[in-house]
Scaffold this active site. Structure first.
Site, PDB file in Angstrom:
ATOM      1  N   HIS A  92       0.864  -1.134   0.237  1.00  0.00           N
ATOM      2  CA  HIS A  92      -0.013  -0.119  -0.148  1.00  0.00           C
ATOM      3  C   HIS A  92       1.170   1.251   0.355  1.00  0.00           C
ATOM      4  O   HIS A  92       1.885   1.048   0.666  1.00  0.00           O
ATOM      5  CB  HIS A  92      -0.830  -0.043   1.281  1.00  0.00           C
ATOM      6  CG  HIS A  92       0.163  -0.019   2.745  1.00  0.00           C
ATOM      7  ND1 HIS A  92      -0.172  -1.496   2.793  1.00  0.00           N
ATOM      8  CD2 HIS A  92       0.016   0.594   3.651  1.00  0.00           C
ATOM      9  CE1 HIS A  92       0.760  -1.239   3.858  1.00  0.00           C
ATOM     10  NE2 HIS A  92       0.713  -0.423   4.246  1.00  0.00           N
ATOM     11  N   HIS A 146       1.044   5.266   0.919  1.00  0.00           N
ATOM     12  CA  HIS A 146       0.431   6.082   1.733  1.00  0.00           C
ATOM     13  C   HIS A 146      -0.090   7.394   0.811  1.00  0.00           C
ATOM     14  O   HIS A 146       1.009   7.992   0.097  1.00  0.00           O
ATOM     15  CB  HIS A 146       0.368   6.746   3.384  1.00  0.00           C
ATOM     16  CG  HIS A 146       0.617   4.891   4.227  1.00  0.00           C
ATOM     17  ND1 HIS A 146       0.262   5.360   4.828  1.00  0.00           N
ATOM     18  CD2 HIS A 146       1.921   4.542   4.435  1.00  0.00           C
ATOM     19  CE1 HIS A 146       0.630   3.822   5.246  1.00  0.00           C
ATOM     20  NE2 HIS A 146       1.241   3.384   5.168  1.00  0.00           N
TER      21      HIS A 146
HETATM   22  P1  5GP Z   1       1.626   0.752   7.493  1.00  0.00           P
HETATM   23  O1  5GP Z   1       2.046   0.876   8.635  1.00  0.00           O
HETATM   24  O2  5GP Z   1       1.507  -1.155   7.252  1.00  0.00           O
HETATM   25  O3  5GP Z   1       2.251   1.994   6.138  1.00  0.00           O
HETATM   26  O4  5GP Z   1       0.340   1.024   7.710  1.00  0.00           O
HETATM   27  C1  5GP Z   1      -1.042   0.435   7.483  1.00  0.00           C
HETATM   28  C2  5GP Z   1      -1.912   1.139   7.585  1.00  0.00           C
HETATM   29  O5  5GP Z   1      -3.708   0.276   7.125  1.00  0.00           O
HETATM   30  C3  5GP Z   1      -2.208   2.267   9.109  1.00  0.00           C
HETATM   31  O6  5GP Z   1      -2.180   3.441   8.444  1.00  0.00           O
HETATM   32  C4  5GP Z   1      -3.575   2.084   9.154  1.00  0.00           C
HETATM   33  O7  5GP Z   1      -3.554   3.105  10.158  1.00  0.00           O
HETATM   34  C5  5GP Z   1      -4.452   1.728   8.352  1.00  0.00           C
HETATM   35  N1  5GP Z   1      -5.574   0.288   8.580  1.00  0.00           N
HETATM   36  C6  5GP Z   1      -5.216  -0.429   9.504  1.00  0.00           C
HETATM   37  N2  5GP Z   1      -6.255  -1.165   9.356  1.00  0.00           N
HETATM   38  C7  5GP Z   1      -7.188  -0.579   8.857  1.00  0.00           C
HETATM   39  C8  5GP Z   1      -8.218  -0.968   8.615  1.00  0.00           C
HETATM   40  O8  5GP Z   1      -9.182  -1.867   8.596  1.00  0.00           O
HETATM   41  N3  5GP Z   1      -8.898  -0.007   7.366  1.00  0.00           N
HETATM   42  C9  5GP Z   1      -8.364   0.998   6.826  1.00  0.00           C
HETATM   43  N4  5GP Z   1      -9.182   2.523   6.516  1.00  0.00           N
HETATM   44  N5  5GP Z   1      -6.997   1.740   6.916  1.00  0.00           N
HETATM   45  C10 5GP Z   1      -6.145  -0.044   8.079  1.00  0.00           C
END
Ligand code: 5GP
Ligand code: ZN
Length: 114
Positions: free
Chosen positions: A100, A102
């Protein structure tokens, strides 16, 4: 679809999300815990663990993810600029192991630090 993967479940519609943008192979939705006024996640609809995995498998598809991120920035009217982050692996703090990016903006994001 990878078993137990949250973002595969979101793409499939099994877990609800707020859609911002969609193409044939990408899906963009609002982060549940935004760090900025605009905080959107853009994912490939197919399961890849992280950016490095998709870059190795299909660089054109990775290009579609970044093109979608640029379209999200435009849709969200981030005329002042924006930041794109792709956490990759444990040292980055990646918590969801489905690629993903951001897309962050809507305020001055400050310098990258740490
Ligand atoms: P990472 O830390 O892996 O780069 O980012 C994962 C992101 O996914 C985090 O910013 C977190 O807030 C988001 N996230 C986690 N669970 C969910 C969810 O169930 N729905 C949505 N829309 N975002 C999520
Ligand atoms: Zn997945």
């Amino acid at each position: 679809m990878a078993d137990g993967c949250l973002f595969c479940a979101i793409v499939a519609g099994d877990v609800p999300s707020t859609m911002v943008h969609e193409t044939a192979r990408t899906y963009a939705f609002r982060d549940l815990q935004p760090w900025a006024p605009t905080h959107v996640l853009v994912v490939p609809k197919d399961h890849f663990t992280d950016l490095a995995a998709l870059a190795a498998a299909d660089p054109a598809y990775l290009g579609e993810v970044f093109a979608a991120a640029a379209e999200v920035a435009e849709l969200e009217s981030l005329s002042g600029g924006h930041r794109i982050i792709a956490n990759t692996g444990p040292d980055s703090g990646q918590t969801v192991f489905h690629l993903h990016v951001h897309v962050l903006g809507g305020k001055n994001l400050g310098a990258l630090a740490g």
